[in-house]
Design a protein around this motif. Structure first.
Motif, PDB file in Angstrom:
ATOM      1  N   CYS A  69      42.694 -45.138  47.458  1.00 29.28           N
ATOM      2  CA  CYS A  69      41.550 -46.005  47.876  1.00 29.28           C
ATOM      3  C   CYS A  69      39.963 -45.255  47.149  1.00 29.28           C
ATOM      4  O   CYS A  69      39.661 -44.127  48.066  1.00 29.28           O
ATOM      5  N   SER A  70      39.257 -45.846  46.681  1.00 30.17           N
ATOM      6  CA  SER A  70      38.213 -45.609  45.902  1.00 30.17           C
ATOM      7  C   SER A  70      37.317 -46.016  47.346  1.00 30.17           C
ATOM      8  O   SER A  70      37.057 -47.439  47.281  1.00 30.17           O
ATOM      9  N   ILE A  71      36.264 -45.151  47.636  1.00 30.22           N
ATOM     10  CA  ILE A  71      35.804 -46.166  48.950  1.00 30.22           C
ATOM     11  C   ILE A  71      33.614 -45.623  48.949  1.00 30.22           C
ATOM     12  O   ILE A  71      33.504 -45.021  48.825  1.00 30.22           O
ATOM     13  N   THR A  72      33.337 -47.127  48.829  1.00 26.87           N
ATOM     14  CA  THR A  72      31.592 -46.821  48.407  1.00 26.87           C
ATOM     15  C   THR A  72      30.861 -47.100  50.118  1.00 26.87           C
ATOM     16  O   THR A  72      31.868 -48.523  50.928  1.00 26.87           O
ATOM     17  N   LEU A  73      30.660 -46.264  51.154  1.00 25.11           N
ATOM     18  CA  LEU A  73      29.956 -46.538  51.616  1.00 25.11           C
ATOM     19  C   LEU A  73      28.485 -48.196  51.648  1.00 25.11           C
ATOM     20  O   LEU A  73      28.247 -47.607  50.640  1.00 25.11           O
ATOM     21  N   ASP A  74      28.103 -49.024  52.815  1.00 22.63           N
ATOM     22  CA  ASP A  74      26.883 -49.727  52.783  1.00 22.63           C
ATOM     23  C   ASP A  74      25.566 -48.882  52.957  1.00 22.63           C
ATOM     24  O   ASP A  74      25.067 -49.243  52.126  1.00 22.63           O
ATOM     25  N   LYS A  75      25.164 -47.797  53.289  1.00 19.89           N
ATOM     26  CA  LYS A  75      23.812 -47.101  53.997  1.00 19.89           C
ATOM     27  C   LYS A  75      24.400 -45.196  53.208  1.00 19.89           C
ATOM     28  O   LYS A  75      25.405 -45.085  54.133  1.00 19.89           O
ATOM     29  N   GLN A  76      23.550 -44.858  52.659  1.00 21.78           N
ATOM     30  CA  GLN A  76      24.432 -43.471  52.568  1.00 21.78           C
ATOM     31  C   GLN A  76      23.480 -42.450  53.352  1.00 21.78           C
ATOM     32  O   GLN A  76      22.290 -41.802  53.241  1.00 21.78           O
ATOM     33  N   GLN A  77      23.953 -42.868  54.295  1.00 21.14           N
ATOM     34  CA  GLN A  77      23.327 -42.231  56.014  1.00 21.14           C
ATOM     35  C   GLN A  77      23.811 -41.465  56.432  1.00 21.14           C
ATOM     36  O   GLN A  77      25.638 -41.544  56.240  1.00 21.14           O
ATOM     37  N   GLU A  83      30.007 -41.712  61.081  1.00 24.30           N
ATOM     38  CA  GLU A  83      31.215 -42.642  61.761  1.00 24.30           C
ATOM     39  C   GLU A  83      32.451 -42.893  60.347  1.00 24.30           C
ATOM     40  O   GLU A  83      33.683 -42.951  61.194  1.00 24.30           O
ATOM     41  N   PHE A  84      31.953 -43.142  59.240  1.00 19.09           N
ATOM     42  CA  PHE A  84      33.238 -43.298  58.998  1.00 19.09           C
ATOM     43  C   PHE A  84      34.649 -42.180  58.699  1.00 19.09           C
ATOM     44  O   PHE A  84      35.540 -42.221  58.707  1.00 19.09           O
ATOM     45  N   GLU A  85      33.934 -40.897  59.061  1.00 15.10           N
ATOM     46  CA  GLU A  85      34.909 -39.540  59.059  1.00 15.10           C
ATOM     47  C   GLU A  85      35.557 -39.564  60.489  1.00 15.10           C
ATOM     48  O   GLU A  85      36.825 -39.122  60.289  1.00 15.10           O
ATOM     49  N   GLU A  86      35.232 -39.957  61.505  1.00 16.80           N
ATOM     50  CA  GLU A  86      34.734 -39.758  62.193  1.00 16.80           C
ATOM     51  C   GLU A  86      37.276 -41.454  62.398  1.00 16.80           C
ATOM     52  O   GLU A  86      38.060 -40.632  63.104  1.00 16.80           O
ATOM     53  N   ALA A  87      36.457 -41.738  61.469  1.00 20.25           N
ATOM     54  CA  ALA A  87      37.508 -43.056  61.877  1.00 20.25           C
ATOM     55  C   ALA A  87      38.901 -42.579  61.318  1.00 20.25           C
ATOM     56  O   ALA A  87      39.496 -42.997  61.704  1.00 20.25           O
ATOM     57  N   SER A 103      30.702 -42.904  41.274  1.00 19.94           N
ATOM     58  CA  SER A 103      29.926 -44.554  42.044  1.00 19.94           C
ATOM     59  C   SER A 103      30.569 -44.669  42.948  1.00 19.94           C
ATOM     60  O   SER A 103      29.835 -45.545  43.212  1.00 19.94           O
ATOM     61  N   TYR A 104      31.058 -43.590  44.215  1.00 17.39           N
ATOM     62  CA  TYR A 104      31.730 -43.915  45.280  1.00 17.39           C
ATOM     63  C   TYR A 104      31.875 -42.941  46.103  1.00 17.39           C
ATOM     64  O   TYR A 104      31.505 -41.938  45.674  1.00 17.39           O
ATOM     65  N   ASP A 105      32.245 -43.028  47.235  1.00 18.70           N
ATOM     66  CA  ASP A 105      31.912 -41.710  48.009  1.00 18.70           C
ATOM     67  C   ASP A 105      32.790 -40.742  48.784  1.00 18.70           C
ATOM     68  O   ASP A 105      32.962 -39.703  48.734  1.00 18.70           O
ATOM     69  N   TYR A 106      33.984 -42.380  48.701  1.00 22.14           N
ATOM     70  CA  TYR A 106      35.066 -40.982  49.355  1.00 22.14           C
ATOM     71  C   TYR A 106      36.204 -41.126  48.287  1.00 22.14           C
ATOM     72  O   TYR A 106      36.728 -42.425  47.995  1.00 22.14           O
ATOM     73  N   LEU A 107      36.971 -41.174  48.409  1.00 17.78           N
ATOM     74  CA  LEU A 107      38.858 -40.388  47.764  1.00 17.78           C
ATOM     75  C   LEU A 107      39.488 -41.034  48.711  1.00 17.78           C
ATOM     76  O   LEU A 107      40.069 -39.677  49.906  1.00 17.78           O
ATOM     77  N   LEU A 129      35.929 -51.540  59.121  1.00 22.13           N
ATOM     78  CA  LEU A 129      35.700 -50.639  59.735  1.00 22.13           C
ATOM     79  C   LEU A 129      33.791 -50.395  59.140  1.00 22.13           C
ATOM     80  O   LEU A 129      33.680 -51.254  57.864  1.00 22.13           O
ATOM     81  N   GLN A 130      33.105 -50.642  60.056  1.00 18.09           N
ATOM     82  CA  GLN A 130      31.204 -51.644  60.009  1.00 18.09           C
ATOM     83  C   GLN A 130      30.690 -50.777  58.805  1.00 18.09           C
ATOM     84  O   GLN A 130      29.828 -51.593  57.704  1.00 18.09           O
ATOM     85  N   SER A 131      31.128 -48.970  58.013  1.00 13.85           N
ATOM     86  CA  SER A 131      30.210 -49.281  57.309  1.00 13.85           C
ATOM     87  C   SER A 131      30.394 -48.934  55.536  1.00 13.85           C
ATOM     88  O   SER A 131      29.791 -48.655  54.558  1.00 13.85           O
TER      89      SER A 131
END
Length: 157
Positions: A69-77, A83-87, A103-107, A129-131
């Motif tokens: 999964c290529s995942i993009t977060l809503d805000k780069q904060q 929060e994403f990493e802990e979840a 073009s995305y934040d996580y693989l 996940l909200q982010s």
């Protein structure tokens, strides 16, 4: 720490079979058991050897589906990343997660029993996940190469 050819050979042998005994390793590297043991302990203390693991057959254990999964977060904060990493660390279906550039934040690498199980994970956990702003899933059809062995022969000594 400087590694010599003997250290590299020990690392190669242990990568191929972590159950080798000191006696078996020492025989293969032409060194007595005590210096072989000392070298292995030093490699462990220096954290070149991080840990010893058993690799399980995911298909035989009922989790044959592999999804990236290529995942993009809503805000780069910072707090969104944290929060994403802990979840994501709490999800046993996730077996790898890397921060990437592009073009995305996580693989994220996920295993599942089947498409239905993945869909449930996707809907109830990952997309909840909200982010998370965007998820793109790629399903592995066939694994051409899957190894944990690092290329020791390419290291310069």
């Amino acid at each position: 720490m400087t590694l010599d050819a003997t250290d590299l050979r020990i690392l190669q042998l242990l990568q191929e079979n972590a159950q080798l005994t000191i006696k078996e390793i020492s025989k293969q590297i032409n060194l007595s058991m005590t210096p072989t043991h000392d070298r292995i302990k030093r490699l462990e203390q220096e954290e070149i050897i991080e840990k010893y693991v058993t690799i399980l057959n995911k298909k035989k254990l009922g989790n044959p589906l592999v999804v990236y999964c290529s995942i993009t977060l809503d805000k780069q904060q910072k707090n969104h990343f944290e929060e994403f990493e802990e979840a994501i660390k709490q999800f046993p279906e996730v077996i790898e997660c890397s921060v990437v550039s592009g073009s995305y934040d996580y693989l994220v690498k996920i295993i599942a029993k089947n498409m239905e199980a993945y869909n449930e994970f996707y809907q109830k956990k990952l997309s909840a996940l909200q982010s998370v702003a965007h998820i793109s899933s790629s399903f592995v059809m066939s694994e051409v190469k899957n190894t944990t062995v690092l290329p020791i022969g390419n290291l310069k000594i």
